[in-house]
Scaffold this motif. Structure first.
Motif, PDB file in Angstrom:
ATOM      1  N   ARG A  12       0.820  -1.003  -0.360  1.00  0.00           N
ATOM      2  CA  ARG A  12      -0.308  -0.412  -0.294  1.00  0.00           C
ATOM      3  C   ARG A  12       0.907   1.491   0.046  1.00  0.00           C
ATOM      4  N   VAL A  13       2.251   1.161   0.980  1.00  0.00           N
ATOM      5  CA  VAL A  13       2.923   2.535   0.956  1.00  0.00           C
ATOM      6  C   VAL A  13       3.579   2.864  -0.473  1.00  0.00           C
ATOM      7  N   MET A  14       4.315   1.465  -1.194  1.00  0.00           N
ATOM      8  CA  MET A  14       4.578   1.788  -2.466  1.00  0.00           C
ATOM      9  C   MET A  14       3.977   2.543  -3.492  1.00  0.00           C
ATOM     10  N   LYS A  15       2.426   1.614  -3.237  1.00  0.00           N
ATOM     11  CA  LYS A  15       1.549   2.258  -4.614  1.00  0.00           C
ATOM     12  C   LYS A  15       1.302   3.483  -4.492  1.00  0.00           C
ATOM     13  N   ARG A  16       0.666   3.873  -3.203  1.00  0.00           N
ATOM     14  CA  ARG A  16       1.017   5.226  -2.550  1.00  0.00           C
ATOM     15  C   ARG A  16       1.588   5.978  -2.988  1.00  0.00           C
ATOM     16  N   TYR A  17       3.219   6.260  -2.607  1.00  0.00           N
ATOM     17  CA  TYR A  17       4.546   6.651  -2.809  1.00  0.00           C
ATOM     18  C   TYR A  17       4.722   6.762  -4.997  1.00  0.00           C
ATOM     19  N   GLU A  19       1.650   7.175  -7.396  1.00  0.00           N
ATOM     20  CA  GLU A  19       0.777   7.057  -7.110  1.00  0.00           C
ATOM     21  C   GLU A  19       1.158   8.837  -6.818  1.00  0.00           C
ATOM     22  N   THR A  20       1.716   9.308  -5.803  1.00  0.00           N
ATOM     23  CA  THR A  20       2.483   9.849  -5.681  1.00  0.00           C
ATOM     24  C   THR A  20       3.504  10.853  -6.523  1.00  0.00           C
ATOM     25  N   LYS A  21       4.478  10.119  -7.039  1.00  0.00           N
ATOM     26  CA  LYS A  21       5.536  10.769  -8.170  1.00  0.00           C
ATOM     27  C   LYS A  21       4.754  11.147  -9.322  1.00  0.00           C
ATOM     28  N   ALA A  22       3.587  10.583  -8.904  1.00  0.00           N
ATOM     29  CA  ALA A  22       3.068  10.549 -11.199  1.00  0.00           C
ATOM     30  C   ALA A  22       2.206  11.681 -10.994  1.00  0.00           C
ATOM     31  N   GLU A  23       2.414  12.413  -9.910  1.00  0.00           N
ATOM     32  CA  GLU A  23       0.888  13.506  -9.517  1.00  0.00           C
ATOM     33  C   GLU A  23       2.109  14.271  -9.717  1.00  0.00           C
ATOM     34  N   VAL A  24       3.630  14.019  -9.256  1.00  0.00           N
ATOM     35  CA  VAL A  24       4.252  15.708  -8.360  1.00  0.00           C
ATOM     36  C   VAL A  24       5.218  15.551 -10.629  1.00  0.00           C
ATOM     37  N   GLY A  25       5.198  14.412 -11.232  1.00  0.00           N
ATOM     38  CA  GLY A  25       5.573  14.670 -12.319  1.00  0.00           C
ATOM     39  C   GLY A  25       4.223  15.658 -12.925  1.00  0.00           C
ATOM     40  N   ALA A  26       3.111  14.887 -13.376  1.00  0.00           N
ATOM     41  CA  ALA A  26       2.230  15.863 -14.183  1.00  0.00           C
ATOM     42  C   ALA A  26       2.352  17.195 -13.130  1.00  0.00           C
ATOM     43  N   LEU A  27       2.432  17.726 -12.340  1.00  0.00           N
ATOM     44  CA  LEU A  27       2.947  19.228 -11.703  1.00  0.00           C
ATOM     45  C   LEU A  27       3.468  19.535 -12.372  1.00  0.00           C
ATOM     46  N   LYS A  28       4.965  18.801 -12.109  1.00  0.00           N
ATOM     47  CA  LYS A  28       6.406  19.802 -12.441  1.00  0.00           C
ATOM     48  C   LYS A  28       5.746  20.116 -14.096  1.00  0.00           C
ATOM     49  N   VAL A  29       5.189  19.054 -15.442  1.00  0.00           N
ATOM     50  CA  VAL A  29       5.149  18.846 -17.002  1.00  0.00           C
ATOM     51  C   VAL A  29       3.993  20.515 -16.655  1.00  0.00           C
ATOM     52  N   ASP A  67       5.668  13.812   1.055  1.00  0.00           N
ATOM     53  CA  ASP A  67       4.559  12.566   1.465  1.00  0.00           C
ATOM     54  C   ASP A  67       5.944  11.911   0.532  1.00  0.00           C
ATOM     55  N   MET A  68       6.844  11.571  -0.620  1.00  0.00           N
ATOM     56  CA  MET A  68       7.526  11.464  -1.377  1.00  0.00           C
ATOM     57  C   MET A  68       8.298  10.548   0.315  1.00  0.00           C
ATOM     58  N   LEU A  69       8.528  11.202   0.046  1.00  0.00           N
ATOM     59  CA  LEU A  69       9.734  10.766   1.562  1.00  0.00           C
ATOM     60  C   LEU A  69       9.450  10.366   2.558  1.00  0.00           C
ATOM     61  N   ARG A  70       8.602  10.534   3.210  1.00  0.00           N
ATOM     62  CA  ARG A  70       7.749   9.797   4.223  1.00  0.00           C
ATOM     63  C   ARG A  70       7.651   8.687   4.162  1.00  0.00           C
ATOM     64  N   LEU A  71       6.496   8.534   2.784  1.00  0.00           N
ATOM     65  CA  LEU A  71       6.359   7.471   2.459  1.00  0.00           C
ATOM     66  C   LEU A  71       7.760   5.943   2.013  1.00  0.00           C
ATOM     67  N   MET A  72       8.925   7.418   1.841  1.00  0.00           N
ATOM     68  CA  MET A  72       9.934   6.081   1.158  1.00  0.00           C
ATOM     69  C   MET A  72      10.684   5.562   2.548  1.00  0.00           C
ATOM     70  N   GLY A  79      12.235  -2.404   5.393  1.00  0.00           N
ATOM     71  CA  GLY A  79      13.000  -3.150   4.619  1.00  0.00           C
ATOM     72  C   GLY A  79      14.129  -3.913   5.945  1.00  0.00           C
ATOM     73  N   ARG A  80      14.356  -3.005   7.330  1.00  0.00           N
ATOM     74  CA  ARG A  80      14.790  -3.030   8.576  1.00  0.00           C
ATOM     75  C   ARG A  80      14.610  -4.190   9.190  1.00  0.00           C
ATOM     76  N   GLY A  81      12.762  -4.201   8.303  1.00  0.00           N
ATOM     77  CA  GLY A  81      12.031  -5.244  10.082  1.00  0.00           C
ATOM     78  C   GLY A  81      11.487  -4.519  10.565  1.00  0.00           C
ATOM     79  N   GLU A  82      11.285  -3.456  11.084  1.00  0.00           N
ATOM     80  CA  GLU A  82      10.396  -2.243  11.752  1.00  0.00           C
ATOM     81  C   GLU A  82       9.209  -2.394  11.533  1.00  0.00           C
ATOM     82  N   PRO A  83       8.007  -1.909  12.302  1.00  0.00           N
ATOM     83  CA  PRO A  83       6.658  -1.096  12.273  1.00  0.00           C
ATOM     84  C   PRO A  83       6.847  -0.021  10.943  1.00  0.00           C
ATOM     85  N   ILE A  84       5.517  -0.620  10.268  1.00  0.00           N
ATOM     86  CA  ILE A  84       5.455   1.154   9.039  1.00  0.00           C
ATOM     87  C   ILE A  84       4.550   1.327   9.683  1.00  0.00           C
ATOM     88  N   GLY A  85       4.425   2.978   8.532  1.00  0.00           N
ATOM     89  CA  GLY A  85       3.475   3.463   8.788  1.00  0.00           C
ATOM     90  C   GLY A  85       3.270   5.127  10.183  1.00  0.00           C
TER      91      GLY A  85
END
Length: 88
Positions: A12-17, A19-29, A67-72, A79-85
């Motif tokens: 879910r986190v990566m899906k949001r990441y 989606e957010t990246k695509a929106e950032v790209g569209a806004l950049k254009v 938001d992208m930084l937070r999601l990453m 990846g470190r085995g810690e809880p996420i979100g």
């Protein structure tokens, strides 16, 4: 294959990441097209305090980048085995 709740959360986190990246790209254009049409310097155009016409879009793009930084960060925690979100 066992899929844990944390794995599902990561998906879910990566899906949001992405989606957010695509929106950032569209806004950049959108913003770059407007900047070039206006012939404005980059530093001036991307300052929402001086570019009132595009301030909302500039601020939105910056929020999405944070938001992208937070999601990453969450994905790296997984990846470190810690809880996420938000609680992780």
């Amino acid at each position: 294959m066992d899929i844990s709740e944390d794995d599902v959360t990561l998906i879910r986190v990566m899906k949001r990441y992405f989606e957010t990246k695509a929106e950032v790209g569209a806004l950049k254009v959108q913003l770059e097209t407007a900047r070039r049409a206006a012939g404005t310097e980059i530093a001036t155009f991307y300052d929402p305090r001086s570019n009132h016409e595009h301030a909302d879009v500039i601020v939105r793009q910056e929020q999405l980048k944070r938001d992208m930084l937070r999601l990453m960060d969450w994905a790296e925690a997984w990846g470190r085995g810690e809880p996420i979100g938000p609680a992780g």
